[in-house]
Design a protein around this motif. Structure first.
Motif, PDB file in Angstrom:
ATOM      1  N   MET A   1     -15.098  19.589 -44.539  1.00 29.43           N
ATOM      2  CA  MET A   1     -14.154  19.442 -43.440  1.00 29.43           C
ATOM      3  C   MET A   1     -14.080  20.677 -42.543  1.00 29.43           C
ATOM      4  N   GLU A   2     -14.310  21.847 -43.127  1.00 27.10           N
ATOM      5  CA  GLU A   2     -14.090  23.104 -42.412  1.00 27.10           C
ATOM      6  C   GLU A   2     -14.740  23.180 -41.029  1.00 27.10           C
ATOM      7  N   PRO A   3     -16.028  22.827 -40.884  1.00 23.06           N
ATOM      8  CA  PRO A   3     -16.692  23.061 -39.597  1.00 23.06           C
ATOM      9  C   PRO A   3     -16.147  22.240 -38.431  1.00 23.06           C
ATOM     10  N   VAL A   4     -15.410  21.166 -38.725  1.00 22.99           N
ATOM     11  CA  VAL A   4     -14.957  20.264 -37.661  1.00 22.99           C
ATOM     12  C   VAL A   4     -14.140  21.000 -36.603  1.00 22.99           C
ATOM     13  N   THR A   5     -13.355  21.990 -37.015  1.00 25.36           N
ATOM     14  CA  THR A   5     -12.490  22.678 -36.057  1.00 25.36           C
ATOM     15  C   THR A   5     -13.097  23.974 -35.525  1.00 25.36           C
ATOM     16  N   TRP A   6     -14.334  24.292 -35.900  1.00 24.60           N
ATOM     17  CA  TRP A   6     -14.983  25.447 -35.292  1.00 24.60           C
ATOM     18  C   TRP A   6     -15.146  25.196 -33.795  1.00 24.60           C
ATOM     19  N   PRO A   7     -14.867  26.173 -32.947  1.00 26.96           N
ATOM     20  CA  PRO A   7     -14.997  25.958 -31.493  1.00 26.96           C
ATOM     21  C   PRO A   7     -16.382  25.475 -31.078  1.00 26.96           C
ATOM     22  N   GLU A   8     -17.414  25.925 -31.773  1.00 23.16           N
ATOM     23  CA  GLU A   8     -18.782  25.546 -31.394  1.00 23.16           C
ATOM     24  C   GLU A   8     -19.050  24.058 -31.590  1.00 23.16           C
ATOM     25  N   PHE A   9     -18.266  23.402 -32.421  1.00 21.36           N
ATOM     26  CA  PHE A   9     -18.352  21.952 -32.568  1.00 21.36           C
ATOM     27  C   PHE A   9     -17.210  21.244 -31.832  1.00 21.36           C
TER      28      PHE A   9
ATOM     29  N   ALA B   1     -19.324  12.423 -32.589  1.00 17.53           N
ATOM     30  CA  ALA B   1     -20.186  13.512 -33.044  1.00 17.53           C
ATOM     31  C   ALA B   1     -19.411  14.637 -33.714  1.00 17.53           C
ATOM     32  N   GLY B   2     -18.163  14.833 -33.330  1.00 17.24           N
ATOM     33  CA  GLY B   2     -17.387  15.955 -33.827  1.00 17.24           C
ATOM     34  C   GLY B   2     -17.159  15.951 -35.327  1.00 17.24           C
ATOM     35  N   ILE B   3     -17.323  14.789 -35.979  1.00 12.84           N
ATOM     36  CA  ILE B   3     -17.118  14.739 -37.435  1.00 12.84           C
ATOM     37  C   ILE B   3     -18.428  14.569 -38.197  1.00 12.84           C
ATOM     38  N   LEU B   4     -19.552  14.552 -37.506  1.00 14.76           N
ATOM     39  CA  LEU B   4     -20.839  14.447 -38.196  1.00 14.76           C
ATOM     40  C   LEU B   4     -21.137  15.646 -39.103  1.00 14.76           C
ATOM     41  N   PRO B   5     -20.616  16.861 -38.797  1.00 15.01           N
ATOM     42  CA  PRO B   5     -20.849  17.950 -39.752  1.00 15.01           C
ATOM     43  C   PRO B   5     -20.357  17.647 -41.164  1.00 15.01           C
ATOM     44  N   ILE B   6     -19.399  16.741 -41.309  1.00 19.75           N
ATOM     45  CA  ILE B   6     -18.878  16.402 -42.635  1.00 19.75           C
ATOM     46  C   ILE B   6     -19.978  15.762 -43.481  1.00 19.75           C
ATOM     47  N   SER B   7     -20.609  14.720 -42.939  1.00 22.07           N
ATOM     48  CA  SER B   7     -21.664  14.036 -43.691  1.00 22.07           C
ATOM     49  C   SER B   7     -22.894  14.926 -43.845  1.00 22.07           C
TER      50      SER B   7
ATOM     51  N   ILE C   1     -22.375  26.368 -45.520  1.00 20.37           N
ATOM     52  CA  ILE C   1     -21.554  26.891 -44.431  1.00 20.37           C
ATOM     53  C   ILE C   1     -22.374  27.848 -43.569  1.00 20.37           C
ATOM     54  N   ALA C   2     -23.204  28.671 -44.188  1.00 15.55           N
ATOM     55  CA  ALA C   2     -24.038  29.606 -43.425  1.00 15.55           C
ATOM     56  C   ALA C   2     -25.031  28.849 -42.546  1.00 15.55           C
ATOM     57  N   GLU C   3     -25.624  27.784 -43.078  1.00 18.55           N
ATOM     58  CA  GLU C   3     -26.563  26.991 -42.275  1.00 18.55           C
ATOM     59  C   GLU C   3     -25.849  26.315 -41.114  1.00 18.55           C
ATOM     60  N   LEU C   4     -24.659  25.786 -41.378  1.00 18.01           N
ATOM     61  CA  LEU C   4     -23.900  25.145 -40.296  1.00 18.01           C
ATOM     62  C   LEU C   4     -23.453  26.165 -39.258  1.00 18.01           C
TER      63      LEU C   4
ATOM     64  N   ALA D   1     -22.057  17.837 -21.442  1.00 23.35           N
ATOM     65  CA  ALA D   1     -22.429  19.222 -21.154  1.00 23.35           C
ATOM     66  C   ALA D   1     -23.940  19.304 -20.953  1.00 23.35           C
ATOM     67  N   PRO D   2     -24.407  20.293 -20.199  1.00 23.30           N
ATOM     68  CA  PRO D   2     -25.855  20.460 -20.017  1.00 23.30           C
ATOM     69  C   PRO D   2     -26.574  20.595 -21.357  1.00 23.30           C
ATOM     70  N   ALA D   3     -27.804  20.083 -21.410  1.00 23.15           N
ATOM     71  CA  ALA D   3     -28.570  20.125 -22.658  1.00 23.15           C
ATOM     72  C   ALA D   3     -28.739  21.549 -23.177  1.00 23.15           C
ATOM     73  N   SER D   4     -28.742  22.502 -22.261  1.00 22.37           N
ATOM     74  CA  SER D   4     -28.896  23.901 -22.684  1.00 22.37           C
ATOM     75  C   SER D   4     -27.718  24.389 -23.517  1.00 22.37           C
ATOM     76  N   ASN D   5     -26.592  23.678 -23.465  1.00 21.83           N
ATOM     77  CA  ASN D   5     -25.395  24.064 -24.218  1.00 21.83           C
ATOM     78  C   ASN D   5     -25.266  23.340 -25.552  1.00 21.83           C
ATOM     79  N   THR D   6     -26.115  22.350 -25.820  1.00 14.19           N
ATOM     80  CA  THR D   6     -25.863  21.445 -26.946  1.00 14.19           C
ATOM     81  C   THR D   6     -27.007  21.396 -27.960  1.00 14.19           C
ATOM     82  N   ALA D   7     -27.833  22.420 -27.994  1.00 15.25           N
ATOM     83  CA  ALA D   7     -28.990  22.409 -28.907  1.00 15.25           C
ATOM     84  C   ALA D   7     -28.560  22.279 -30.358  1.00 15.25           C
ATOM     85  N   GLY D   8     -27.441  22.893 -30.721  1.00 14.71           N
ATOM     86  CA  GLY D   8     -26.963  22.798 -32.093  1.00 14.71           C
ATOM     87  C   GLY D   8     -26.592  21.382 -32.466  1.00 14.71           C
ATOM     88  N   TYR D   9     -25.845  20.717 -31.594  1.00 10.28           N
ATOM     89  CA  TYR D   9     -25.471  19.329 -31.856  1.00 10.28           C
ATOM     90  C   TYR D   9     -26.702  18.435 -31.951  1.00 10.28           C
ATOM     91  N   GLU D  10     -27.656  18.610 -31.038  1.00 10.29           N
ATOM     92  CA  GLU D  10     -28.848  17.774 -31.072  1.00 10.29           C
ATOM     93  C   GLU D  10     -29.615  17.980 -32.376  1.00 10.29           C
TER      94      GLU D  10
END
Length: 934
Positions: free
Chosen positions: A500-508, A733-739, A57-60, A515-524
């Motif tokens: 499942m928890e991270p799926v509803t975090w606003p950052e995901f 992409a919004g559910i990739l944090p699960i896997s 969770i801390a890494e995510l 969105a501009p690439a500057s906003n999506t570094a975490g997802y990438e």
């Protein structure tokens, strides 16, 4: 205790007990005996060592922090929305909803089915058409399915499909991907430029409102298309349809789109529930899932999947679509958003959205900025010659993302989350300081017809009522939070809450896919790391997570093979070999990829018939493109001939596609990319713990060897010759944090242990039940892989007790049935998975043995063949407590069979459902409340 110990059900002592029952000293010994040495891998996965739940969770959190949550006013079919907290907590975050399986057993799926019927009713009401399906994968695939539906439905022989130039660009990209292999020619028409329709075409696609925001009166154009024999699809914004005339009211044959803005988070592109609706006369050509109203054994109304439930299995290469799934969890959310707000609430939201757009347009015009269109709903396109980029940059400094159309034009989209402060900040970016009223808008096309008139949309507007409605529906269902769902081929293992928890975090949750690439570094970072881990696990060189279902992963993989052959000048290679046992989507996907299907026989052991394979290769050597084979086989066996199969196909110039549906039996022990395969799709909703959600969401990444990597799906908004199979670059992409979380917490050792335990549990169940039900197939040393097939055909022949009877009787014992009649009719395929402990496995075994005892009672004549606990199953509480009981067996046997815990009894809400009646009398929208009166 490690996470792996919590994920894997049987502890060390239980595993020892199970190993002893099947005659092995250790998991490694079992796996060495089960897996052919020719594919066995003895290495260790190069993945990070397992992290704890807290570390993960801390890494995510750190990855999520690299995403920048801004106010998106980009639009293009994706909008900010408020998910009502009562829906977020009690649907999206509730295992009663997200751990349920596809409602193939309708008696224990009535809650989900009712919610999906609400979804269908919502869509038909808003679009003005007669029938809608239970959701599509996203807007792009919905529109692509509409195109092929129009091809089937039109009598025009032309291959030309006319597309509105103001179509969403990502939709256009998916249309191009789907059209080319089928020989369909797309013809773009610019309605603003007055382009004429061609002389002949089979269909017309219109965007309403357009990508530019323009709202046009399409009635005359639709009439002109109909005069030429074409069918017309309107891709419509459902929220806009609360104010605009419905597609059905202007003559559309088909409507398609997305329900994302009905309370479903952006999620960097998904998952979202697309929709598809048709006029009367086209409903039996509708692809995907369709919920209908039938009746149960007492004549009471009951819901079930109708018509196309198994189209791919029945029609195979003649199937018109490879869609075998839906976006159930997201469709439920969207339907509940409509239930919660009701028609007036939705209209108020739409009016507020439109008013903000009016204010923008009026203020820009008063400030000297040209607005392109006079009629619009939520999107305003402004002309600022030479300074569009500067305007977008200025807005970004205020935390607002606008759409840069080109050097001279900027597009602004308002949504449910837009505030007057946002409007003021956007105007300031244009250099406009004062707000002014506007006289333009959508009024000339205003809607006058009613919608959402069914009482369900006016009954649950308070938090109390909504909460109780959701609880009532979930209580009618059976999901993993109640007990095991032992479905062969479907891998229903529990999805950990930490995943499942991270799926509803606003950052995901609140990131726009464009969105501009500057906003999506975490997802990438998340996506690239996950793709790398999946490549390591499978032994391939590259992975794309874009496909948002296994079926779309199949299509993407076959398109990669097609692209490879074409790049080598071998366009004549178009034959795809498919074993007769294959999942039905394989054949449908091959046809969609422009290939001809040639079936390869299976032998009496369920394996690919190698003699027939060599004969088919010899016959089609010059035109051989690929073979699609599932491994372990669809019959749940590690076939020993897989390496020879791969070599034979390669020698003939073909490519090998290994369907990854059964990867849960390989991870850590064998890698398809290293034992001869060229491409696989993976099911993250099976092996890698994304929950099934009642039939979706799924993610079906495609993994390839290096020579195919350049043919993987590309970003739909990027120019180039690549294909796009989903509307967003990274799919759901919004559910990739699960896997990601599952892999991070399991680590290489945990993953291998999970695979070994999955194979152990399947063999344990097979060993325990073999003397009661024949186990149909086995491989090395008489072992199965991660699933086993119980053959009920001899029982049915001698007693009349059918596979349906056993499946429904299992409900009385508190179980979801195994997979029925696939891959062999009259059988049950059981997959216990690694996450069920010994107590639950033994409970299932005991239930199956008890049921065999009941079958013996029928065989002995103690109970009549047509009046026994099996033929009458399942038994509801109302049936068991009825004043009259005239059956040949006691009420206690009906309601509380042997071994059932009376304190934790699950009661099905309806008795056995009459499927044939429902197909003959197709009702696919909410019935009137009077239908349920006694």
């Amino acid at each position: 205790m490690t996470f792996a110990n919590r994920h894997i059900g049987p502890d060390t002592d239980e595993q020892t007990h199970m190993l002893k029952a099947i005659g092995y000293a250790s998991l490694d010994a079992l796996m060495d005996a089960a897996i052919p040495e020719v594919i066995r891998w003895h290495g260790t996965l190069e993945l990070p060592a397992a992290a704890s739940e807290e570390e993960t969770i801390a890494e995510l959190r750190a990855i999520a922090a690299q995403n920048r949550v801004t106010t998106s006013m980009i639009g293009l079919g994706y909008y900010g929305t408020h998910t009502p907290a009562v829906i977020r907590r009690n649907v999206l975050e509730n295992p009663a909803w997200y751990t349920a399986y596809t409602p193939y057993q309708p008696e224990i799926s009535q809650g989900r089915l009712e919610a999906l019927l609400n979804f269908q009713t919502m869509v038909t009401d808003l679009t003005g058409l007669t029938t809608a399906n239970a959701s599509m994968l996203d807007e792009g695939t919905a529109v692509a399915e509409a195109m092929t539906l129009a091809k089937r439905g039109s009598k025009v022989k032309s291959q030309v499909y006319v597309v509105d130039a103001d179509t969403l660009p990502q939709t256009l990209a998916v249309l191009r991907t789907r059209a080319e292999p089928l020989g369909i020619e797309l013809a773009l028409v610019d309605l603003d430029a007055g382009d004429a329709l061609p002389d002949e075409f089979f269909g017309l696609h219109l965007q309403y409102p357009g990508a530019s925001g323009a709202v046009r009166d399409h009635a005359a154009l639709i009439e002109a298309a109909h005069a030429k024999g074409a069918l017309v699809t309107v891709a419509a914004d459902l929220l806009a349809l609360t104010l605009l005339r419905a597609p059905g009211e202007i003559g559309a044959d088909i409507a398609a789109g997305t329900t994302q803005r009905f309370g479903v988070p952006l999620g960097f592109g998904g998952p979202h529930a697309g929709y598809l609706a048709v006029r009367a006369g086209l409903e039996r050509s509708l692809p995907g899932r369709l919920v209908g109203v039938s009746k149960d054994a007492d004549g009471a109304p009951a819901y079930r999947l109708a018509l196309q439930t198994r189209e791919q299995h029945i029609r195979r290469e003649k199937a018109t679509s490879n869609i075998c799934t839906a976006q159930v969890l997201l469709a439920v959310m969207a339907s509940m958003y409509a239930v919660y707000h009701g028609p007036q609430g939705l209209k108020a939201i739409a009016k507020r959205v439109h008013d903000h757009a009016l204010t923008l347009a009026g203020s820009l015009t008063a400030g000297g900025v040209e607005v392109v269109h006079n009629a619009f709903f939520d999107t305003v396109t402004a002309v600022v010659p030479g300074r569009a980029a500067a305007v977008v940059t200025a807005a970004a400094t205020s935390g607002i993302d606008l759409r840069l159309v080109d050097a001279d034009r900027v597009s602004i989209s308002t949504d449910e989350t837009t505030t007057p402060a946002h409007v003021a900040a956007v105007l300031a970016a244009f250099g406009v300081r004062e707000t002014a009223p506007a006289v333009c808008g959508a009024k000339p096309l205003g809607r006058t017809s009613e919608y959402l008139t069914h009482p369900v949309f006016s009954s649950h507007h308070s938090e109390t009522s909504m909460l109780r409605y959701l609880r009532k529906l979930s209580d009618r269902d059976y999901a993993l939070d109640r007990g095991m769902i032992p479905l062969g081929s479907c891998t229903m293992k529990l999805n950990a809450t930490t995943e499942m928890e991270p799926v509803t975090w606003p950052e995901f949750a609140n990131i726009h896919p464009y969105a501009p690439a500057s906003n999506t570094a975490g997802y990438e970072r998340l996506v690239s790391t996950l793709e790398g881990w999946l490549a390591e696990i499978t032994g391939y060189d590259a992975v794309s997570v874009q496909p948002n279902a296994g079926s779309q992963g199949e299509l993407a993989g076959l398109l990669a093979i097609r692209g490879y052959h074409r790049s080598r000048g071998e366009t004549h290679r178009d034959v795809c070999l498919i074993p007769s046992s294959a999942h039905g989507t394989n054949a449908a996907s091959a046809v969609m990829a422009g290939m001809r299907v040639v079936v390869v026989a299976c032998d009496e052991l369920g394996n690919v018939d190698m003699a027939d394979l060599h004969a088919k290769i010899a016959k089609h050597a010059e035109s051989l493109a690929a073979i699609m084979v599932t491994y372990p086989s669809t019959h749940g066996v590690y076939e020993t001939s897989i390496a020879d199969l791969c070599a034979a196909v390669h020698d003939a110039g073909g490519q090998v596609y290994v369907d990854g549906a059964n990867l849960n039996a390989l991870v850590g022990f064998a890698r398809p990319g290293k034992f001869g395969a060229d491409v696989s799709h993976l099911n993250l909703h099976k092996t890698f713990c994304i929950p099934h959600g009642g039939g979706g969401p799924g993610v079906g990444p495609v993994a390839v060897r290096a020579h195919l990597s350049e043919f993987l799906p590309g970003d739909p908004l990027e120019p180039g010759d690549h294909h796009a199979v989903s509307a967003a670059a990274h799919g759901s992409a919004g559910i990739l944090p699960i896997s990601w979380a599952y892999l991070r917490m399991m680590g290489p050792d945990g993953l291998a242990a999970a695979t070994g335990t999955a194979v152990l549990t399947a063999n344990y169940v097979a060993a325990r039940l073999r003397e009661h039900y024949p186990v149909l197939y086995a491989g090395n040393n008489g072992l199965v892989a991660h699933e086993c097939i119980l053959d009920l055909r001899p029982i049915t022949k001698s007693t009349g007790v059918s596979v349906d009877d056993v499946a429904k009787r299992l409900i009385d014992y508190g179980f979801h049935a195994p997979t029925m009649s696939f891959p062999v009719a009259g059988t049950l395929m059981v997959e216990p998975t690694e996450s069920e402990d010994l107590a639950e496995l033994d409970r299932f075994v005991a239930a199956m043995i008890a049921i065999k005892g009941e079958i013996d009672q029928v065989a002995a004549g103690v109970w009549p063949a047509k009046d026994n606990p099996l033929s009458n199953a399942p038994h509801t509480a109302s049936a068991v407590t009825a004043d009259e009981w005239e059956h040949a067996y006691p009420r206690s046997v009906a309601g509380f069979p042997e071994g059932v815990d009376r304190t934790a009894k699950y009661w099905p809400p309806v008795r056995r459902i009459d499927g044939a009646y429902g197909d003959r009398n197709l009702v696919c929208s909410c019935p009137a409340p009077e239908a349920f009166e006694d």
